[in-house]
Design an enzyme around this catalytic site. Sequence first.
Site, PDB file in Angstrom:
ATOM      1  N   PRO A 252      38.515  39.811  39.644  1.00 42.67           N
ATOM      2  CA  PRO A 252      37.837  39.597  40.925  1.00 42.67           C
ATOM      3  C   PRO A 252      38.246  40.649  41.946  1.00 42.67           C
ATOM      4  CG  PRO A 252      38.731  37.554  40.041  1.00 42.67           C
ATOM      5  CD  PRO A 252      39.271  38.655  39.186  1.00 42.67           C
ATOM      6  N   GLU A 253      37.269  41.165  42.672  1.00 42.83           N
ATOM      7  CA  GLU A 253      37.535  42.229  43.645  1.00 42.83           C
ATOM      8  C   GLU A 253      37.346  41.697  45.062  1.00 42.83           C
ATOM      9  OE1 GLU A 253      35.475  45.793  42.418  1.00 42.83           O
ATOM     10  OE2 GLU A 253      35.806  45.336  40.307  1.00 42.83           O
TER      11      GLU A 253
ATOM     12  N   LYS B 217      42.239  42.148  48.262  1.00 39.19           N
ATOM     13  CA  LYS B 217      42.360  41.380  47.028  1.00 39.19           C
ATOM     14  C   LYS B 217      43.351  40.234  47.155  1.00 39.19           C
ATOM     15  CE  LYS B 217      40.887  44.664  43.499  1.00 39.19           C
ATOM     16  NZ  LYS B 217      41.207  45.220  42.173  1.00 39.19           N
TER      17      LYS B 217
END
Length: 416
Positions: free
Chosen positions: A2-3, A54
Amino acid sequence: MPEGPELHLASLYVNKMCEGVVFTGAVRKSEVSKSPDVPFNCDAYRITATSRGKEVKLTLTPIKSDEPKQKLKAGLADQPFDIVFRFGMSGFFRLTTEDEVPKHSHLRFYTKEKPCRVLSFVDVRRFGSWQPNGTWQPGRGPCIMFEYRSFRENVLSHLSDHAFDRPICEALLNQKYFNGIGNYLRAEILFRLNIPPFVSARTVLEGLESDDFCENDKPVKSENSNKKKTDRATKKKVKEETGDLLRLCHTVPLEVVNLGGKGYDPEKADYSGFEAWLQCYYVDGMKSIRDHNGRTMWFKGDPGPMAPKDAKSPKKKSKAKKEDDHDYTAKKKVTKKGPTKRAAIKQETATKTPKKEKDAEMEAGYKRRKTGKKGEEKSPLLGKTSVAQKRKASSAEPIISGTQTRSGRVTRQSSK
């Protein structure tokens, strides 16, 4: 992994699902998780979330009692408590009933309602982590989406850093400067600017101004006409806008956020909008090779002069959706593999073996018919002499072998 957009969407999900919900009791951790325990216990508290690059921060805020002079029970929290999460390869949040808590739920917050519901931090691969009473990680730079001015200044004021000696595709993953950029975002950004991934990062970034005059996303044509600039200045302005990598590091992630939740949907796991938005990453017709860190880089055209020597393109994997997986990196794409080369050889050998055995049995039967004696045949599989042949040979063997040896020696001498 996930970014930045996914972590921001995760924070929006928590805020939406937990609005007006009261939680109670201790925060519980799964037995298999190696992350630290969360020393928070409260009769009634609320949960809110914020994101930065992040990272996602959950804030647990105790609800003060309406009764005046009520003594606080020993061990119960009375001040806000922060937990900072990093999602690793597959982390996400989900609010469910107590009976539907996901299998890989590693940190759980229980509501005060009946029936009880649970907010879970789910992490299938267990690469994610959390820091109780934590703060934003100091080694990470400003957020690419919500701290754009600071992000831009941080990059352009440190171009002498050795991090910018590397290819631009690898520099974009450095969270000290590009906090929130990951594998699919770097591919999309470089593709839109037609920048080869393996050129010097410093070469790409030099010449950009610290101030972004298009920060408010005003149309270039409208702005130029209002100021009555010449055609030459207009062309120059358009060229600067289309070539500003730092601006796209800011605007491209926001496009994912504005997809309406299609990129991150714990309830439906609907990625169709996200997949339709992609122009380069995992798109048919694009090339891919591994960078110096082993991460797959998707691009079009020439990779650039700094590409790894003898770089091989990884085998393309088919895209598939998984309900409990909210990651968009190449490592999380489900692979549809056929039999491996070794398995194919093994299978081929297995199919051929019966044929060999059948041929051997046919040959043995032919010998029996020819000689008419079972005792003189050899076992077709083991190649050993039968019992009858052994008995016959045992009585004659010393004489025969001696004669053969002696005669052989004489023959050799006579031949000399």
